[in-house]
Structures are given as C-alpha cells and as structure tokens.
Design a protein around this motif. Structure first.
Motif, PDB file in Angstrom:
ATOM      1  N   ASN A 200     -13.180   1.238 -21.687  1.00 53.30           N
ATOM      2  CA  ASN A 200     -12.098   1.499 -22.714  1.00 53.30           C
ATOM      3  C   ASN A 200     -11.613  -0.046 -23.093  1.00 53.30           C
ATOM      4  N   PRO A 201     -12.246  -0.657 -23.943  1.00 53.06           N
ATOM      5  CA  PRO A 201     -11.789  -2.043 -24.117  1.00 53.06           C
ATOM      6  C   PRO A 201     -10.407  -1.997 -24.581  1.00 53.06           C
ATOM      7  N   ARG A 202     -10.004  -1.047 -25.245  1.00 58.85           N
ATOM      8  CA  ARG A 202      -8.515  -0.945 -25.814  1.00 58.85           C
ATOM      9  C   ARG A 202      -7.459  -1.066 -24.965  1.00 58.85           C
ATOM     10  N   SER A 203      -7.821  -0.765 -23.573  1.00 56.55           N
ATOM     11  CA  SER A 203      -6.873  -0.769 -22.735  1.00 56.55           C
ATOM     12  C   SER A 203      -6.461  -1.996 -22.000  1.00 56.55           C
ATOM     13  N   ARG A 204      -7.336  -3.048 -22.408  1.00 53.54           N
ATOM     14  CA  ARG A 204      -7.265  -4.505 -21.736  1.00 53.54           C
ATOM     15  C   ARG A 204      -5.914  -5.100 -21.821  1.00 53.54           C
ATOM     16  N   SER A 205      -5.124  -4.825 -22.685  1.00 56.12           N
ATOM     17  CA  SER A 205      -3.720  -5.583 -22.609  1.00 56.12           C
ATOM     18  C   SER A 205      -2.732  -4.491 -22.010  1.00 56.12           C
ATOM     19  N   ALA A 206      -2.756  -3.474 -21.735  1.00 56.27           N
ATOM     20  CA  ALA A 206      -1.835  -2.605 -21.091  1.00 56.27           C
ATOM     21  C   ALA A 206      -1.290  -3.098 -19.832  1.00 56.27           C
ATOM     22  N   LYS A 207       0.033  -2.937 -19.737  1.00 58.37           N
ATOM     23  CA  LYS A 207       0.816  -3.268 -18.652  1.00 58.37           C
ATOM     24  C   LYS A 207       1.598  -2.036 -18.212  1.00 58.37           C
ATOM     25  N   LEU A 208       1.597  -1.574 -17.038  1.00 62.44           N
ATOM     26  CA  LEU A 208       2.541  -0.321 -16.616  1.00 62.44           C
ATOM     27  C   LEU A 208       3.829  -0.938 -15.458  1.00 62.44           C
ATOM     28  N   ARG A 209       4.893  -0.584 -15.841  1.00 64.50           N
ATOM     29  CA  ARG A 209       6.008  -0.709 -15.268  1.00 64.50           C
ATOM     30  C   ARG A 209       6.498   0.725 -14.908  1.00 64.50           C
ATOM     31  N   ALA A 210       7.070   0.815 -13.633  1.00 66.71           N
ATOM     32  CA  ALA A 210       7.785   1.969 -13.359  1.00 66.71           C
ATOM     33  C   ALA A 210       9.249   1.487 -12.646  1.00 66.71           C
ATOM     34  N   ALA A 211      10.086   2.559 -12.636  1.00 61.96           N
ATOM     35  CA  ALA A 211      11.409   2.172 -11.906  1.00 61.96           C
ATOM     36  C   ALA A 211      12.107   3.907 -11.605  1.00 61.96           C
ATOM     37  N   ARG A 212      12.771   3.728 -10.592  1.00 63.79           N
ATOM     38  CA  ARG A 212      13.581   5.005 -10.305  1.00 63.79           C
ATOM     39  C   ARG A 212      15.171   4.915 -10.692  1.00 63.79           C
ATOM     40  N   ARG A 213      15.505   5.998 -11.163  1.00 67.81           N
ATOM     41  CA  ARG A 213      17.053   5.875 -11.490  1.00 67.81           C
ATOM     42  C   ARG A 213      17.770   6.095 -10.116  1.00 67.81           C
TER      43      ARG A 213
END
Length: 294
Positions: A279-292
C-alpha cells in the motif's frame, strides 16, 4: 464514483495494538472513512459502541455498509464537533479515540472532486460538497500573494511564488477548474531540473489546496487542544495517524510536556516496508498514541 471501497486501512495491526481494546469499550473513530479501522474495532469491542464521524457523505455510505450489524452510530460531522454528538448518544466521554487524518483512496480516485491528479476531474476538493468554496473558485479569486501563502504554509512548496504567478497568468485567459489544468500549470512553473524523479511536482500544491479548502489544520488544532482532553475518559487512549509534517507537529505539540497526557509512543510508529510495498499510500503515515492521565 466507485460503488465499492478500494481503501486499505493503514497500519491496522499497530492501530489495534495501540488502542488496547477490550469487550464493552466505547470507541470514537473521528475519521471513519470507509469503515476499515472501525470494522476491526467493532469486532473487538463486541457489546461496546463505535461512534464514527466523517465530513464526507460518500465515505459514510461506505462505512454504513461495512458496519452493518454492529453497535455503531455514524454522524456526518467533523470530529472537532464531537461533543454535541456524543451528548446525543448519551456518551459525553469515550474510552478510546482514533483519528486517521489521511485522505482515503476512494476520495483520491473520485473523478468528480479532483483530489488527485491521477483521477483528474473537476477541481472541487471539498469533503462535503454541500458547503464551502470549491478549489477551482479559490484558484480563480485568490490573489497571487494569497495563493503563494497557501502553497508555502500548507504544502511547504519551495516554488510557491512561481506557481502562484503562473496560475494568475493562466487564469486571465482560461478558467482553471480541472485537475489536469492545475497539474499542467505546476509543471510549467517548476524548473524541469528541480522536478523530483518519481514524484509528481504538483503533489504539494494539491495537498495545500485541499487543506485550505477544508480548513483541515484548524480542525486538527481544535480537536487536539480543545476537544480531545474533554471527550476522552481518564485512562483512555488516543491514537492519531498523520500524513504530513504540518499535522504531525500539531499532534506532537498537543501531547508533549502536558501533565494531562502520558505519551505511549516515544517516537512515531511508521508502516513496515512490507506494508509500504502493498500500500504505497501508507509510506508517509506516522502513528502517535497517548493516555489521558487521571
């Protein structure tokens, strides 16, 4: 317009892991799209509730089909307006929030709106075509300096001035209202020696116009700084996927150094090389996660 969704949800394994789902949770998908992530979430929360938002009616139609039979509520609205709709559901706060800020493959391939140069079509670019100003109207009415600013700020385009000048010159004799016309303007404005191999030189300009037409960064800012802290329960988890540095900076800033957040991703998670190949369109994706924090 396609009748079946062609979109592949990005980093779905990483998303599910970061969300840490369990039976009975209430999860908000602020950018439900075609329902790819939402369907996977709904399968894991069982008797819980999936509350989805999208500004694009076409995407909501896809999502409704994919989520049929699950305990879900879908709203034609921006995630930044979530509080009033969550109150409608009798659920002012949720356990998890997912935002995938990328453009769907279904939108990119929609020949009626001109989101991408590959699909062509009229230059509309609005998520919701019933409101706001189409990209073609913006191109025809904005001054040269305004266009330059849009391309610089929302596209980080190094040739913003040249491109804006070319557009203003072209529109004196013809209305620029199709994707191929805009692409041609950009190609003529950017020196051939500076056009990156393998990347369309109009990529940043299309991104910038789409962001401007839909006020995207304003929605992200409002969500991250004003809305998200109020709608996520203490101990709840937010997972945000961005696709360009402008969004990522907003998300990183909203989480970083705030007592209300425990950052769960020291550095952003990116798709694996295998996913990028599929899935070439995923190449620039960045995932960040945080807990409240409580």
């Amino acid at each position: 317009m396609t009748t079946d969704s062609i979109h592949i949800p990005v980093m779905h394994r990483e998303v599910l892991h970061a969300l840490d789902l369990s039976e009975g949770l209430t999860v908000m998908d602020g950018t439900v799209g075609a329902g790819g992530h939402s369907r996977l979430i709904a399968e894991r929360i069982g008797t819980g509730r999936l509350i989805g938002f999208d500004r694009d009616p076409m995407m909501l139609n896809f999502a409704e089909q994919r989520l049929e039979g699950f305990h879900s509520f879908l709203f034609h609205a921006s995630y930044a307006d979530a509080p009033e709709y969550l109150m409608e559901c009798g659920q002012p706060q949720v356990d998890r929030v997912l935002l995938d800020l990328g453009l769907s493959s279904d939108q990119l391939s929609d020949r009626e709106r001109g989101f991408g140069f590959d699909a062509g079509g009229p230059l509309d670019m609005r998520f919701d075509t019933s409101r706001g100003r189409a990209a073609a109207d913006l191109l025809m009415t904005a001054g040269e300096e305004e266009l330059k600013t849009i391309f610089e700020e929302f596209g980080e385009e190094p040739f913003a001035g040249q491109i804006a000048a070319r557009i203003c010159q072209e529109r004196k004799t013809v209305r620029i209202d199709r994707a191929d016309q805009l692409e041609s303007c950009v190609r003529m404005a950017v020196p051939s020696g500076r056009q990156a191999t393998g990347k369309n030189p109009a990529t940043r300009v299309f991104q910038a116009l789409r962001i401007a037409v839909n006020n995207e960064l304003e929605h992200v800012q409002r969500m991250m700084n004003d809305v998200l802290p109020g709608i996520l329960k203490p101990g709840g988890i937010a997972v945000i996927i961005t696709f360009h540095s402008l969004e990522d900076r907003i998300v990183k800033s909203a989480f970083k150094g705030k007592q209300s957040w425990q950052v769960l991703t020291r550095s952003p998670i990116e798709p694996t090389p295998a996913e990028v190949r599929l899935n070439p369109r995923s190449r620039s994706a960045k995932l960040r996660a945080a807990r409240r924090n409580p």
